[in-house]
Write a protein that holds these residues in place. Structure first.
Motif, PDB file in Angstrom:
ATOM      1  N   TRP A   1      62.683 -21.814 -24.465  1.00 57.92           N
ATOM      2  CA  TRP A   1      62.076 -22.231 -23.200  1.00 57.92           C
ATOM      3  C   TRP A   1      60.873 -21.354 -22.873  1.00 57.92           C
ATOM      4  O   TRP A   1      59.835 -21.835 -22.439  1.00 57.92           O
ATOM      5  N   LEU A   2      61.018 -20.065 -23.143  1.00 53.05           N
ATOM      6  CA  LEU A   2      59.961 -19.104 -22.864  1.00 53.05           C
ATOM      7  C   LEU A   2      58.799 -19.235 -23.852  1.00 53.05           C
ATOM      8  O   LEU A   2      57.662 -18.912 -23.524  1.00 53.05           O
ATOM      9  N   GLY A   3      59.109 -19.714 -25.058  1.00 47.46           N
ATOM     10  CA  GLY A   3      58.082 -19.802 -26.092  1.00 47.46           C
ATOM     11  C   GLY A   3      57.799 -18.466 -26.748  1.00 47.46           C
ATOM     12  O   GLY A   3      56.715 -18.246 -27.279  1.00 47.46           O
ATOM     13  N   ASP A   4      58.789 -17.579 -26.716  1.00 44.35           N
ATOM     14  CA  ASP A   4      58.632 -16.238 -27.292  1.00 44.35           C
ATOM     15  C   ASP A   4      59.901 -15.878 -28.065  1.00 44.35           C
ATOM     16  O   ASP A   4      60.880 -15.419 -27.474  1.00 44.35           O
ATOM     17  N   PRO A   5      59.889 -16.067 -29.389  1.00 42.93           N
ATOM     18  CA  PRO A   5      61.103 -15.823 -30.178  1.00 42.93           C
ATOM     19  C   PRO A   5      61.509 -14.357 -30.256  1.00 42.93           C
ATOM     20  O   PRO A   5      62.621 -14.043 -30.701  1.00 42.93           O
TER      21      PRO A   5
ATOM     22  N   GLU B   1      72.278 -10.334 -21.910  1.00 42.28           N
ATOM     23  CA  GLU B   1      71.310 -10.159 -22.998  1.00 42.28           C
ATOM     24  C   GLU B   1      71.517 -11.222 -24.068  1.00 42.28           C
ATOM     25  O   GLU B   1      70.541 -11.730 -24.634  1.00 42.28           O
ATOM     26  N   ASP B   2      72.751 -11.586 -24.353  1.00 41.62           N
ATOM     27  CA  ASP B   2      73.005 -12.678 -25.306  1.00 41.62           C
ATOM     28  C   ASP B   2      72.288 -13.951 -24.847  1.00 41.62           C
ATOM     29  O   ASP B   2      71.705 -14.672 -25.659  1.00 41.62           O
ATOM     30  N   TYR B   3      72.332 -14.214 -23.545  1.00 46.61           N
ATOM     31  CA  TYR B   3      71.670 -15.402 -22.997  1.00 46.61           C
ATOM     32  C   TYR B   3      70.148 -15.273 -23.093  1.00 46.61           C
ATOM     33  O   TYR B   3      69.475 -16.160 -23.633  1.00 46.61           O
ATOM     34  N   TRP B   4      69.606 -14.167 -22.568  1.00 46.99           N
ATOM     35  CA  TRP B   4      68.148 -14.011 -22.549  1.00 46.99           C
ATOM     36  C   TRP B   4      67.550 -13.814 -23.933  1.00 46.99           C
ATOM     37  O   TRP B   4      66.373 -14.110 -24.151  1.00 46.99           O
ATOM     38  N   HIS B   5      68.324 -13.339 -24.869  1.00 49.23           N
ATOM     39  CA  HIS B   5      67.842 -13.161 -26.243  1.00 49.23           C
ATOM     40  C   HIS B   5      68.249 -14.332 -27.134  1.00 49.23           C
ATOM     41  O   HIS B   5      67.985 -14.321 -28.341  1.00 49.23           O
ATOM     42  N   GLY B   6      68.878 -15.336 -26.538  1.00 53.11           N
ATOM     43  CA  GLY B   6      69.332 -16.503 -27.302  1.00 53.11           C
ATOM     44  C   GLY B   6      68.220 -17.512 -27.544  1.00 53.11           C
ATOM     45  O   GLY B   6      67.146 -17.461 -26.936  1.00 53.11           O
ATOM     46  N   THR B   7      68.507 -18.457 -28.419  1.00 51.86           N
ATOM     47  CA  THR B   7      67.489 -19.440 -28.810  1.00 51.86           C
ATOM     48  C   THR B   7      67.077 -20.361 -27.663  1.00 51.86           C
ATOM     49  O   THR B   7      65.917 -20.754 -27.584  1.00 51.86           O
ATOM     50  N   ASP B   8      68.016 -20.707 -26.766  1.00 50.07           N
ATOM     51  CA  ASP B   8      67.652 -21.589 -25.653  1.00 50.07           C
ATOM     52  C   ASP B   8      66.624 -20.923 -24.744  1.00 50.07           C
ATOM     53  O   ASP B   8      65.589 -21.510 -24.431  1.00 50.07           O
ATOM     54  N   TYR B   9      66.913 -19.707 -24.307  1.00 44.43           N
ATOM     55  CA  TYR B   9      66.003 -19.033 -23.384  1.00 44.43           C
ATOM     56  C   TYR B   9      64.688 -18.682 -24.080  1.00 44.43           C
ATOM     57  O   TYR B   9      63.610 -18.942 -23.546  1.00 44.43           O
ATOM     58  N   ARG B  10      64.776 -18.091 -25.255  1.00 39.76           N
ATOM     59  CA  ARG B  10      63.544 -17.731 -25.963  1.00 39.76           C
ATOM     60  C   ARG B  10      62.716 -18.970 -26.285  1.00 39.76           C
ATOM     61  O   ARG B  10      61.487 -18.930 -26.240  1.00 39.76           O
TER      62      ARG B  10
END
Length: 138
Positions: free
Chosen positions: A113-117, A102-111
């Protein structure tokens, strides 16, 4: 031979990728988890058992070849301890594994890349669980 193989990238380039690649190379990482939506966003088919790929480090170098031995789609809430432990990140419980992911998927890099903060995962989020074996170190 490896030039023809697709690239397999763990996480984004940086410290986490370096840690994960080292775990692949020393044999402690034999599973990985991605979100099903990533394949849909990228327009990529799901991986298949028997497929081989070249593991790429943070510098973009091909450092190993892996072969998929199992691929399954599962709810995040159904990930088991065996899969979590075999990710090679030292997690001794599913809860610890989940918190790290969750730290990864909720982190700034993943969010980013996804374009969804505000993106978040929950127990029902579909994940792609892959098991692999190290075929060669390059």
């Amino acid at each position: 031979m490896t030039a023809d193989l697709p690239r397999f990238e763990f996480a984004f380039p940086g410290l986490l990728r370096d840690k994960l690649v080292a775990a692949v190379l020393d044999g402690t990482k034999t599973t990985t988890t991605g979100l099903l939506q990533d394949y849909e966003i990228e327009g990529e088919p799901l991986p298949v058992v028997g497929a081989r790929a070249a593991v790429v480090d943070s510098a973009g170098r091909r450092v190993a070849v892996i072969e998929l031995t199992e691929v399954r789609v599962s709810r995040l809430g159904d990930v088991d301890l065996d899969h979590a432990r075999n990710e090679g990140e030292g997690h001794d419980s599913v809860a610890a594994w989940r918190a790290g992911h969750e730290d990864y998927w909720h982190g700034t890099d993943y969010r980013g890349w996804l374009g969804d903060p505000d993106f978040t995962v929950d127990d029902d989020t579909p994940a792609v669980l892959e098991r692999f074996r190290l075929v060669a170190t390059l």
